[in-house]
Design a protein around this motif. Structure first.
Motif, mmCIF file in Angstrom:
data_model
loop_
_atom_site.group_PDB
_atom_site.id
_atom_site.type_symbol
_atom_site.label_atom_id
_atom_site.label_comp_id
_atom_site.label_asym_id
_atom_site.label_seq_id
_atom_site.Cartn_x
_atom_site.Cartn_y
_atom_site.Cartn_z
ATOM 1 N N PHE A 122 0.740 -1.479 0.132
ATOM 2 C CA PHE A 122 -0.267 -0.069 -0.079
ATOM 3 C C PHE A 122 0.844 1.722 0.092
ATOM 4 N N ARG A 130 -1.981 11.690 3.859
ATOM 5 C CA ARG A 130 -2.538 12.368 4.191
ATOM 6 C C ARG A 130 -3.755 13.271 3.629
ATOM 7 N N GLY A 132 -6.577 11.815 2.563
ATOM 8 C CA GLY A 132 -7.284 11.317 1.783
ATOM 9 C C GLY A 132 -7.294 9.868 0.807
ATOM 10 N N SER A 158 3.239 -1.190 8.337
ATOM 11 C CA SER A 158 4.170 -0.198 9.074
ATOM 12 C C SER A 158 3.106 0.395 9.620
ATOM 13 N N LYS A 167 -7.639 4.945 12.189
ATOM 14 C CA LYS A 167 -8.498 5.830 12.055
ATOM 15 C C LYS A 167 -9.716 5.577 11.907
HETATM 16 C C1 LIG Z 1 1.059 -4.127 4.009
HETATM 17 C C2 LIG Z 1 1.312 -2.882 3.916
HETATM 18 O O1 LIG Z 1 1.408 -2.360 3.167
HETATM 19 S S1 LIG Z 1 2.320 -2.225 5.079
HETATM 20 C C3 LIG Z 1 2.790 -0.592 4.441
HETATM 21 C C4 LIG Z 1 1.898 0.444 4.094
HETATM 22 N N1 LIG Z 1 3.171 1.851 3.475
HETATM 23 C C5 LIG Z 1 3.816 2.410 3.978
HETATM 24 O O2 LIG Z 1 4.102 2.809 5.638
HETATM 25 C C6 LIG Z 1 4.294 3.927 2.975
HETATM 26 C C7 LIG Z 1 4.281 4.718 3.515
HETATM 27 N N2 LIG Z 1 2.905 5.126 3.874
HETATM 28 C C8 LIG Z 1 1.939 5.603 2.885
HETATM 29 O O3 LIG Z 1 2.084 5.227 1.592
HETATM 30 C C9 LIG Z 1 0.317 5.790 3.834
HETATM 31 O O4 LIG Z 1 0.717 6.697 4.599
HETATM 32 C C10 LIG Z 1 -0.430 5.298 3.677
HETATM 33 C C11 LIG Z 1 -0.666 4.475 2.406
HETATM 34 C C12 LIG Z 1 -0.552 3.760 5.127
HETATM 35 C C13 LIG Z 1 -2.300 5.915 3.693
HETATM 36 O O5 LIG Z 1 -2.289 6.705 3.261
HETATM 37 P P1 LIG Z 1 -3.133 8.266 2.705
HETATM 38 O O6 LIG Z 1 -3.305 8.758 1.854
HETATM 39 O O7 LIG Z 1 -1.367 8.668 3.908
HETATM 40 O O8 LIG Z 1 -4.177 7.713 3.707
HETATM 41 P P2 LIG Z 1 -5.353 8.895 4.119
HETATM 42 O O9 LIG Z 1 -5.559 10.630 4.116
HETATM 43 O O10 LIG Z 1 -6.359 8.282 4.197
HETATM 44 O O11 LIG Z 1 -5.127 8.681 5.925
HETATM 45 C C14 LIG Z 1 -4.199 9.699 6.451
HETATM 46 C C15 LIG Z 1 -4.599 8.667 8.256
HETATM 47 O O12 LIG Z 1 -3.859 7.675 7.589
HETATM 48 C C16 LIG Z 1 -2.871 7.485 8.814
HETATM 49 N N3 LIG Z 1 -0.917 7.828 8.543
HETATM 50 C C17 LIG Z 1 -0.906 8.441 6.748
HETATM 51 N N4 LIG Z 1 0.469 9.465 7.302
HETATM 52 C C18 LIG Z 1 0.686 9.517 8.403
HETATM 53 C C19 LIG Z 1 1.924 9.171 9.180
HETATM 54 N N5 LIG Z 1 3.349 9.960 8.283
HETATM 55 N N6 LIG Z 1 2.414 9.285 10.137
HETATM 56 C C20 LIG Z 1 0.648 8.809 10.944
HETATM 57 N N7 LIG Z 1 0.675 8.367 10.516
HETATM 58 C C21 LIG Z 1 -0.443 8.211 9.808
HETATM 59 C C22 LIG Z 1 -3.050 8.730 10.335
HETATM 60 O O13 LIG Z 1 -4.173 7.716 10.660
HETATM 61 C C23 LIG Z 1 -3.855 9.639 9.167
HETATM 62 O O14 LIG Z 1 -4.742 9.915 9.705
HETATM 63 P P3 LIG Z 1 -4.350 11.634 10.457
HETATM 64 O O15 LIG Z 1 -4.083 12.843 9.039
HETATM 65 O O16 LIG Z 1 -5.360 11.973 10.725
HETATM 66 O O17 LIG Z 1 -3.240 11.296 11.654
#
Ligand SMILES: CC(=O)SCCNC(=O)CCNC(=O)[C@H](O)C(C)(C)COP(=O)(O)OP(=O)(O)OC[C@H]1O[C@@H](n2cnc3c(N)ncnc32)[C@H](O)[C@@H]1OP(=O)(O)O
Length: 320
Positions: A122, A130, A132, A158, A167
């Motif tokens: 993902f 962040r 959506g 992660s 969330k």
């Molecule tokens: C099985 C696996 O794939 S594990 C690997 C998962 N991927 C990663 O860790 C790669 C880096 N992260 C990302 O690509 C993204 O953050 C994703 C895919 C996990 C989430 O996608 P986003 O578009 O950011 O999610 P979206 O905007 O819908 O939701 C936001 C929420 O996700 C979580 N989130 C997203 N980014 C972060 C961050 N940097 N730190 C902590 N929480 C986070 C929080 O709950 C956040 O809500 P908040 O902003 O109110 O705290």
């Protein structure tokens, strides 16, 4: 994420679903088909690399080659509108899922074999996290796969993904596993029982002791009464396994004994008449004499007799 080709032409929809056949959604006639396929491969490889980098993985878990080799499904989100959209378009991120056979522990620590849909990779581009977009991708996947978040297993999530699941879907109570997958409370609820239901309990009078046909499925539980459960060299632990021939012989023996008058010399008579051969064994506990020989009759009662005066109680048990 931008590419040197027209992303909209390769992906078509805002959320494009790609399976192991790697068919690009965009169509510009047969002449361009090969180009689009190659562009889709490039796009998947680059997304995989970016995701691995974001997660600190040594190698990508997503690539075009790996997609072809597995029955996984990719959901790819592209920019459709807004100030960021360039002439060639851009990719926002992707979500990869697939079914996997897993051994999973429930809350009681019982192991269950299951084949859940798993979240395997993902990623949303760093500049767009962040906002959506992750939720938009996830929702699309849930709808398309007709599943619920609590039914998913997540492959080594992660911290960001754990926060995301907490969330948006309230998934906080993880059920500890011994593998790298994470499942949450509710994963097992209303799933069909993994093992077949046991046979219905029979009414008491339908259970005939020593009846072979009736006793079949209880084989492991039943044992003959003491002292017939004493195997040589053992002191009373249950007899397991092939009770069937032994019990048949015992049944015959008991029937014959019931019909015939009490023998004058029980030990010798029983030795002579009735298979299996009997052997004299030590009792479990030494007794102070009554200075008479005690033997077990065909009904399982102890009978006193004359003869020599042993210091210990002697009982007759079948030889192995
Ligand atoms: C099985 C696996 O794939 S594990 C690997 C998962 N991927 C990663 O860790 C790669 C880096 N992260 C990302 O690509 C993204 O953050 C994703 C895919 C996990 C989430 O996608 P986003 O578009 O950011 O999610 P979206 O905007 O819908 O939701 C936001 C929420 O996700 C979580 N989130 C997203 N980014 C972060 C961050 N940097 N730190 C902590 N929480 C986070 C929080 O709950 C956040 O809500 P908040 O902003 O109110 O705290």
């Amino acid at each position: 994420m931008e590419f040197p080709f027209d992303v909209a032409a390769v992906l078509g929809e805002r959320v494009t679903i790609v399976d192991q056949h790697l068919r690009p959604a965009g169509r510009r006639g047969p002449a361009h088909r090969g180009d689009l396929e190659q562009q889709l491969r490039t796009l998947i490889d680059e997304l995989g690399k970016a995701s691995a980098k974001a997660q600190g993985l040594p190698a990508p878990v997503t690539s075009a080659a790996r997609m072809e080799a597995n029955r996984h499904v990719l959901y790819i989100l592209r920019d459709a509108e807004g100030p960021r959209v360039t002439a060639k378009g851009a990719v926002v991120g992707f979500l990869k899922v697939g079914y996997k056979k897993l051994f999973l522990l429930d809350r009681d620590g019982t192991q269950n074999e299951a084949e859940p849909l798993c979240v395997l990779d993902f990623y949303v581009h760093e500049s767009l996290q962040r906002h959506g977009y992750g939720k938009e991708l996830f929702q699309h996947m849930l709808q398309s796969e007709r599943t619920e978040p609590r039914r998913l297993a997540v492959d080594r999530p992660s911290e960001k993904l754990l926060a995301f699941l907490r969330k948006h879907y309230g998934l906080a109570d993880a059920i500890p596993q011994v593998n790298n997958f994470v499942i949450f409370e509710g994963f097992f609820s209303n799933r069909p029982a993994p093992a077949a239901a046991p046979p219905p309990k029979r009414p008491e009078d339908a259970v005939k002791p020593y009846s072979l046909s009736e006793r079949d499925f209880l084989r492991e539980e039943l044992e003959p009464p003491w002292p017939f459960n004493l195997a040589p060299g053992r002191t009373g632990s249950p007899v397991r396994g092939s009770l069937r021939p032994f019990l048949a012989e015992q049944e015959l023996l008991l029937r014959r004994l019931r019909r015939s008058p009490p023998p004058p010399d029980p030990p010798r008579c029983r030795r002579r008449q009735h298979p299996p051969p009997l052997r004299v064994a030590q009792p479990r506990r030494a007794l102070t004499p009554p200075r008479r020989l005690w033997v077990l009759d065909g009904d399982g009662r102890l009978r006193g007799g004359g003869g020599s005066a042993p210091r210990r109680l002697r009982v007759l048990v079948p030889a192995p």
